[in-house]
Write a protein that holds these residues in place. Sequence first.
Motif, PDB file in Angstrom:
ATOM      1  N   TRP A 302      13.417 -15.234 -41.075  1.00  0.00           N
ATOM      2  CA  TRP A 302      13.486 -15.244 -39.613  1.00  0.00           C
ATOM      3  C   TRP A 302      12.347 -14.430 -38.982  1.00  0.00           C
ATOM      4  O   TRP A 302      12.093 -14.537 -37.780  1.00  0.00           O
ATOM      5  CB  TRP A 302      14.834 -14.685 -39.134  1.00  0.00           C
ATOM      6  CG  TRP A 302      15.250 -13.403 -39.787  1.00  0.00           C
ATOM      7  CD1 TRP A 302      16.041 -13.268 -40.883  1.00  0.00           C
ATOM      8  CD2 TRP A 302      14.891 -12.074 -39.413  1.00  0.00           C
ATOM      9  NE1 TRP A 302      16.216 -11.944 -41.211  1.00  0.00           N
ATOM     10  CE2 TRP A 302      15.518 -11.188 -40.321  1.00  0.00           C
ATOM     11  CE3 TRP A 302      14.112 -11.553 -38.390  1.00  0.00           C
ATOM     12  CZ2 TRP A 302      15.370  -9.799 -40.227  1.00  0.00           C
ATOM     13  CZ3 TRP A 302      13.977 -10.168 -38.302  1.00  0.00           C
ATOM     14  CH2 TRP A 302      14.589  -9.309 -39.218  1.00  0.00           C
ATOM     15  N   GLN A 303      11.667 -13.638 -39.808  1.00  0.00           N
ATOM     16  CA  GLN A 303      10.551 -12.847 -39.282  1.00  0.00           C
ATOM     17  C   GLN A 303       9.301 -13.690 -39.068  1.00  0.00           C
ATOM     18  O   GLN A 303       8.386 -13.292 -38.344  1.00  0.00           O
ATOM     19  CB  GLN A 303      10.224 -11.698 -40.246  1.00  0.00           C
ATOM     20  CG  GLN A 303      11.326 -10.665 -40.378  1.00  0.00           C
ATOM     21  CD  GLN A 303      10.991  -9.584 -41.383  1.00  0.00           C
ATOM     22  OE1 GLN A 303      10.050  -9.717 -42.161  1.00  0.00           O
ATOM     23  NE2 GLN A 303      11.765  -8.511 -41.380  1.00  0.00           N
ATOM     24  N   GLU A 304       9.253 -14.862 -39.704  1.00  0.00           N
ATOM     25  CA  GLU A 304       8.076 -15.719 -39.635  1.00  0.00           C
ATOM     26  C   GLU A 304       8.094 -16.564 -38.363  1.00  0.00           C
ATOM     27  O   GLU A 304       9.084 -17.210 -38.067  1.00  0.00           O
ATOM     28  CB  GLU A 304       8.028 -16.635 -40.862  1.00  0.00           C
ATOM     29  CG  GLU A 304       8.042 -15.870 -42.188  1.00  0.00           C
ATOM     30  CD  GLU A 304       8.311 -16.772 -43.374  1.00  0.00           C
ATOM     31  OE1 GLU A 304       8.408 -17.997 -43.168  1.00  0.00           O
ATOM     32  OE2 GLU A 304       8.443 -16.254 -44.497  1.00  0.00           O
ATOM     33  N   GLY A 305       6.974 -16.548 -37.645  1.00  0.00           N
ATOM     34  CA  GLY A 305       6.878 -17.354 -36.438  1.00  0.00           C
ATOM     35  C   GLY A 305       6.498 -16.519 -35.236  1.00  0.00           C
ATOM     36  O   GLY A 305       6.362 -15.287 -35.321  1.00  0.00           O
ATOM     37  N   PRO A 306       6.361 -17.171 -34.077  1.00  0.00           N
ATOM     38  CA  PRO A 306       5.962 -16.466 -32.857  1.00  0.00           C
ATOM     39  C   PRO A 306       6.964 -15.371 -32.487  1.00  0.00           C
ATOM     40  O   PRO A 306       8.176 -15.568 -32.581  1.00  0.00           O
ATOM     41  CB  PRO A 306       5.932 -17.580 -31.794  1.00  0.00           C
ATOM     42  CG  PRO A 306       5.782 -18.840 -32.577  1.00  0.00           C
ATOM     43  CD  PRO A 306       6.497 -18.623 -33.853  1.00  0.00           C
ATOM     44  N   GLN A 307       6.448 -14.234 -32.065  1.00  0.00           N
ATOM     45  CA  GLN A 307       7.300 -13.117 -31.675  1.00  0.00           C
ATOM     46  C   GLN A 307       8.212 -13.492 -30.516  1.00  0.00           C
ATOM     47  O   GLN A 307       9.352 -13.033 -30.428  1.00  0.00           O
ATOM     48  CB  GLN A 307       6.420 -11.918 -31.279  1.00  0.00           C
ATOM     49  CG  GLN A 307       7.186 -10.643 -30.980  1.00  0.00           C
ATOM     50  CD  GLN A 307       7.874 -10.066 -32.206  1.00  0.00           C
ATOM     51  OE1 GLN A 307       7.413 -10.284 -33.328  1.00  0.00           O
ATOM     52  NE2 GLN A 307       8.955  -9.342 -32.008  1.00  0.00           N
ATOM     53  N   SER A 308       7.726 -14.359 -29.630  1.00  0.00           N
ATOM     54  CA  SER A 308       8.505 -14.749 -28.442  1.00  0.00           C
ATOM     55  C   SER A 308       9.771 -15.521 -28.809  1.00  0.00           C
ATOM     56  O   SER A 308      10.692 -15.622 -27.996  1.00  0.00           O
ATOM     57  CB  SER A 308       7.642 -15.602 -27.509  1.00  0.00           C
ATOM     58  OG  SER A 308       7.206 -16.784 -28.182  1.00  0.00           O
ATOM     59  N   GLN A 309       9.810 -16.096 -30.023  1.00  0.00           N
ATOM     60  CA  GLN A 309      10.981 -16.879 -30.441  1.00  0.00           C
ATOM     61  C   GLN A 309      11.840 -16.140 -31.475  1.00  0.00           C
ATOM     62  O   GLN A 309      12.715 -16.726 -32.099  1.00  0.00           O
ATOM     63  CB  GLN A 309      10.520 -18.222 -31.024  1.00  0.00           C
ATOM     64  CG  GLN A 309       9.797 -19.097 -30.013  1.00  0.00           C
ATOM     65  CD  GLN A 309       9.282 -20.382 -30.624  1.00  0.00           C
ATOM     66  OE1 GLN A 309       9.625 -20.744 -31.735  1.00  0.00           O
ATOM     67  NE2 GLN A 309       8.452 -21.093 -29.871  1.00  0.00           N
ATOM     68  N   MET A 310      11.569 -14.837 -31.632  1.00  0.00           N
ATOM     69  CA  MET A 310      12.288 -14.043 -32.629  1.00  0.00           C
ATOM     70  C   MET A 310      13.800 -14.065 -32.383  1.00  0.00           C
ATOM     71  O   MET A 310      14.594 -14.215 -33.314  1.00  0.00           O
ATOM     72  CB  MET A 310      11.789 -12.601 -32.623  1.00  0.00           C
ATOM     73  CG  MET A 310      12.521 -11.667 -33.578  1.00  0.00           C
ATOM     74  SD  MET A 310      12.136 -11.972 -35.295  1.00  0.00           S
ATOM     75  CE  MET A 310      10.511 -11.211 -35.393  1.00  0.00           C
TER      76      MET A 310
END
Length: 380
Positions: A302-310
């Motif tokens: 879940w840490q992978e990806g854009p920070q805005s969609q965390m």
Amino acid sequence: MSMPTPEERPGEAFTEAAAEAVQTSVMAFRLVMAIADAVRRQQQKKAGKEGELPDAEKAAAEASEEVKKFLPDDIATALLEGADWPQLAQQLMALKAAGVDLETMLPRVGEITVDVRDQVAANAEKVKREGTEEWAKALRETLPAGPVREAILSSPAWPEMARTMATMNERGVDVRALLAAANEEGVGVDQAVAKVLAAGEAPTTSRDAKLSYGPLTTGLDIPKDLDLGDRERALRQLSIAPSENAKFTRMVREALPGAEREADLLVTSRQWPLIAARMADMESKSQPVAEYLTRLSKDTSWQEGPQSQMGRRLVQAANDALRKPVGAPPGESRVKVNTAAARSTSPSVGPTKAAKAAAPVEAGVASHRTSGPATRGKVK
């Protein structure tokens, strides 16, 4: 005399709880004195020197000074005002005459009574804080999501209702059966009032309810008018007591040590009430919720990806962690969903098309519970 309002009762309940704590500590004092007096009598009897108790009036005067000196004011006052104080005073003075050092003994007895008082007070506070949790759980398990259940939990009289349920339960009443019967009456009242207000149509499914259909709500009892925009109301609609919400929040934070910011993103997300409802449902089935949540720190995809969609990823990850079968390999963290069943609940599909498109839910994925009046139960 007028009945006190719900707003007046909390202070009243606090006073009663404090008085009960002190009275219990007095009971502890009496018990300790009775034991000490029994030991004194036994020792003197063995030596053939058992004497009479000292004069009650004189003993009361002397003992009162000792008690006031070594015991807390509230406990000392309760003792001196008790009907059995003369007898207690005689025991104390008999112990002193037998060679017991009251200046050593009374402080120790005082510690015992204070400990008892504080235990009772702490228990009363716990009951006050969590006393409604058991009955919120009973509502969740007994009544379908809808206007009756929400009305009960949002009522200012809810704490009093919960206390009444607890009292009835202690007296052997089947409270759940009573709730089921009351729900049917409540639904009738709701429909009658709605008709008078010219709003008797069945409530339309809210946007939140439509968008939540799928993995987040599978197997849960979700009201048609779910309102995730109002956190407090959403928790009430899902029958999550404040103490339960606090407990589930704490469990998430404990499952993500060193990741306080991420934990906060999850518990402040719009969909958090649904995650909390999942946790409550699991607890009702005696499933180890905390153990399931540890998967969040083991599988950190879940840490992978854009920070805005965390936040969104954390909601999905938490839901997956809670629904993943025990023993499933780490790589299979995502729960499979029947796409046909998902389309059948999509807001973009009309009712007729949805009915035709619906397919059996895959094994391991429960269908959504439907709301409706509970069958009338027989009240014992």
